[in-house]
Design a protein around this motif. Sequence first.
Motif, PDB file in Angstrom:
ATOM      1  N   VAL A 202      25.516  -2.762  44.187  1.00  0.00           N
ATOM      2  CA  VAL A 202      24.815  -4.191  44.423  1.00  0.00           C
ATOM      3  C   VAL A 202      23.764  -3.662  42.631  1.00  0.00           C
ATOM      4  O   VAL A 202      23.393  -2.324  42.190  1.00  0.00           O
ATOM      5  CB  VAL A 202      23.168  -3.886  44.737  1.00  0.00           C
ATOM      6  CG1 VAL A 202      21.910  -4.628  44.354  1.00  0.00           C
ATOM      7  CG2 VAL A 202      23.656  -4.423  45.877  1.00  0.00           C
TER       8      VAL A 202
ATOM      9  N   SER B  84      24.887  -1.571  33.132  1.00  0.00           N
ATOM     10  CA  SER B  84      25.822  -2.362  34.568  1.00  0.00           C
ATOM     11  C   SER B  84      27.070  -1.140  34.506  1.00  0.00           C
ATOM     12  O   SER B  84      27.768  -2.188  35.198  1.00  0.00           O
ATOM     13  CB  SER B  84      25.523  -3.743  34.794  1.00  0.00           C
ATOM     14  OG  SER B  84      23.648  -2.988  35.346  1.00  0.00           O
TER      15      SER B  84
ATOM     16  N   ILE C 191      26.051  -8.711  43.090  1.00  0.00           N
ATOM     17  CA  ILE C 191      27.013  -7.504  42.895  1.00  0.00           C
ATOM     18  C   ILE C 191      27.760  -7.732  42.497  1.00  0.00           C
ATOM     19  O   ILE C 191      29.027  -8.762  42.187  1.00  0.00           O
ATOM     20  CB  ILE C 191      27.389  -7.959  44.628  1.00  0.00           C
ATOM     21  CG1 ILE C 191      26.385  -7.325  45.615  1.00  0.00           C
ATOM     22  CG2 ILE C 191      28.554  -6.958  45.025  1.00  0.00           C
ATOM     23  CD1 ILE C 191      26.364  -7.790  47.371  1.00  0.00           C
TER      24      ILE C 191
ATOM     25  N   ASN D 159      13.819 -12.283  43.298  1.00  0.00           N
ATOM     26  CA  ASN D 159      13.430 -11.234  44.483  1.00  0.00           C
ATOM     27  C   ASN D 159      14.392 -12.018  45.283  1.00  0.00           C
ATOM     28  O   ASN D 159      14.911 -10.786  46.819  1.00  0.00           O
ATOM     29  CB  ASN D 159      11.735 -10.715  44.810  1.00  0.00           C
ATOM     30  CG  ASN D 159      11.538 -10.209  43.839  1.00  0.00           C
ATOM     31  OD1 ASN D 159      12.359  -9.045  43.212  1.00  0.00           O
ATOM     32  ND2 ASN D 159      10.121 -10.375  43.186  1.00  0.00           N
TER      33      ASN D 159
ATOM     34  N   GLN E 247      18.484 -13.074  49.789  1.00  0.00           N
ATOM     35  CA  GLN E 247      18.337 -12.571  51.562  1.00  0.00           C
ATOM     36  C   GLN E 247      16.742 -12.517  50.835  1.00  0.00           C
ATOM     37  O   GLN E 247      15.976 -11.633  50.332  1.00  0.00           O
ATOM     38  CB  GLN E 247      18.613 -11.007  51.084  1.00  0.00           C
ATOM     39  CG  GLN E 247      19.722 -10.968  51.679  1.00  0.00           C
ATOM     40  CD  GLN E 247      20.272  -9.308  51.821  1.00  0.00           C
ATOM     41  OE1 GLN E 247      19.352  -8.574  50.768  1.00  0.00           O
ATOM     42  NE2 GLN E 247      20.424  -8.572  52.910  1.00  0.00           N
TER      43      GLN E 247
ATOM     44  N   MET F  54      17.609 -12.422  45.639  1.00  0.00           N
ATOM     45  CA  MET F  54      19.229 -12.561  45.878  1.00  0.00           C
ATOM     46  C   MET F  54      19.294 -10.813  45.128  1.00  0.00           C
ATOM     47  O   MET F  54      18.244 -10.328  44.328  1.00  0.00           O
ATOM     48  CB  MET F  54      19.647 -13.957  44.836  1.00  0.00           C
ATOM     49  CG  MET F  54      19.145 -13.413  43.285  1.00  0.00           C
ATOM     50  SD  MET F  54      19.859 -14.746  41.791  1.00  0.00           S
ATOM     51  CE  MET F  54      19.301 -16.234  42.790  1.00  0.00           C
ATOM     52  N   LYS F  55      20.390 -10.258  44.886  1.00  0.00           N
ATOM     53  CA  LYS F  55      21.167  -9.756  44.789  1.00  0.00           C
ATOM     54  C   LYS F  55      22.088 -10.280  44.518  1.00  0.00           C
ATOM     55  O   LYS F  55      23.350 -11.104  44.831  1.00  0.00           O
ATOM     56  CB  LYS F  55      21.719  -8.909  46.253  1.00  0.00           C
ATOM     57  CG  LYS F  55      20.130  -7.440  46.583  1.00  0.00           C
ATOM     58  CD  LYS F  55      20.819  -7.349  47.623  1.00  0.00           C
ATOM     59  CE  LYS F  55      20.144  -6.788  48.781  1.00  0.00           C
ATOM     60  NZ  LYS F  55      20.088  -5.590  49.357  1.00  0.00           N
TER      61      LYS F  55
ATOM     62  N   LYS G  55      19.486 -13.124  37.299  1.00  0.00           N
ATOM     63  CA  LYS G  55      18.600 -13.940  38.269  1.00  0.00           C
ATOM     64  C   LYS G  55      17.914 -15.278  37.388  1.00  0.00           C
ATOM     65  O   LYS G  55      17.830 -15.978  38.431  1.00  0.00           O
ATOM     66  CB  LYS G  55      18.254 -13.194  39.061  1.00  0.00           C
ATOM     67  CG  LYS G  55      18.938 -11.877  39.499  1.00  0.00           C
ATOM     68  CD  LYS G  55      18.482 -10.758  40.416  1.00  0.00           C
ATOM     69  CE  LYS G  55      19.080 -10.168  41.328  1.00  0.00           C
ATOM     70  NZ  LYS G  55      18.163  -8.980  41.784  1.00  0.00           N
TER      71      LYS G  55
ATOM     72  N   GLU H 198      20.650  -3.417  39.888  1.00  0.00           N
ATOM     73  CA  GLU H 198      19.094  -3.189  39.386  1.00  0.00           C
ATOM     74  C   GLU H 198      19.122  -4.088  37.929  1.00  0.00           C
ATOM     75  O   GLU H 198      19.580  -4.557  36.894  1.00  0.00           O
ATOM     76  CB  GLU H 198      19.183  -2.271  38.911  1.00  0.00           C
ATOM     77  CG  GLU H 198      19.423  -1.172  39.775  1.00  0.00           C
ATOM     78  CD  GLU H 198      19.138   0.119  39.446  1.00  0.00           C
ATOM     79  OE1 GLU H 198      17.959   0.589  38.864  1.00  0.00           O
ATOM     80  OE2 GLU H 198      20.124   1.180  39.760  1.00  0.00           O
ATOM     81  N   ASN H 199      18.183  -5.165  38.600  1.00  0.00           N
ATOM     82  CA  ASN H 199      17.081  -6.129  37.787  1.00  0.00           C
ATOM     83  C   ASN H 199      16.782  -5.630  36.472  1.00  0.00           C
ATOM     84  O   ASN H 199      16.946  -6.276  35.327  1.00  0.00           O
ATOM     85  CB  ASN H 199      15.804  -6.679  37.955  1.00  0.00           C
ATOM     86  CG  ASN H 199      15.752  -7.492  39.016  1.00  0.00           C
ATOM     87  OD1 ASN H 199      17.141  -8.030  39.878  1.00  0.00           O
ATOM     88  ND2 ASN H 199      15.359  -7.629  40.468  1.00  0.00           N
TER      89      ASN H 199
END
Length: 119
Positions: free
Chosen positions: A64, A74, A59, A54, A93, A56-57, A35, A66-67
């Motif tokens: 989704v 993942s 997918i 924070n 977002q 953005m997400k 990110k 996780e950071n």
Amino acid sequence: MAEAEDHIELKFRIYDGTDIGHSTYASSTTVANLKQRLVAEWPQDKTVIPKSVNDMKLIHAGKVLENSKTLAESRILFGDLPGGVTTMHVIVQPPLAKKKTDKNQEEMSKQNSCSCIIL
């Protein structure tokens, strides 16, 4: 051969269909690091621009990410498509502004007050 399994070629698709961040990443790379790179490489001519990690997400396969997790944690599939590129989607977002929250609370207090007139 082990090195090919430890790396994956990724690209990230943003809201308008543009692909950014196309590169090869190690399985130990965290989602937060991805990110950060995307925030740095984000095209400045877009109408929606994330200001921080924070905002953005990411997918992948409908989940989704996780950071705090790495690509391996993942469960990003490594070596599934020989010579293929895995595409992740980026959702921006930004957090709600405080003024908007204050305004919502003000509206709620107005709605809870009675404005009936009895004759």
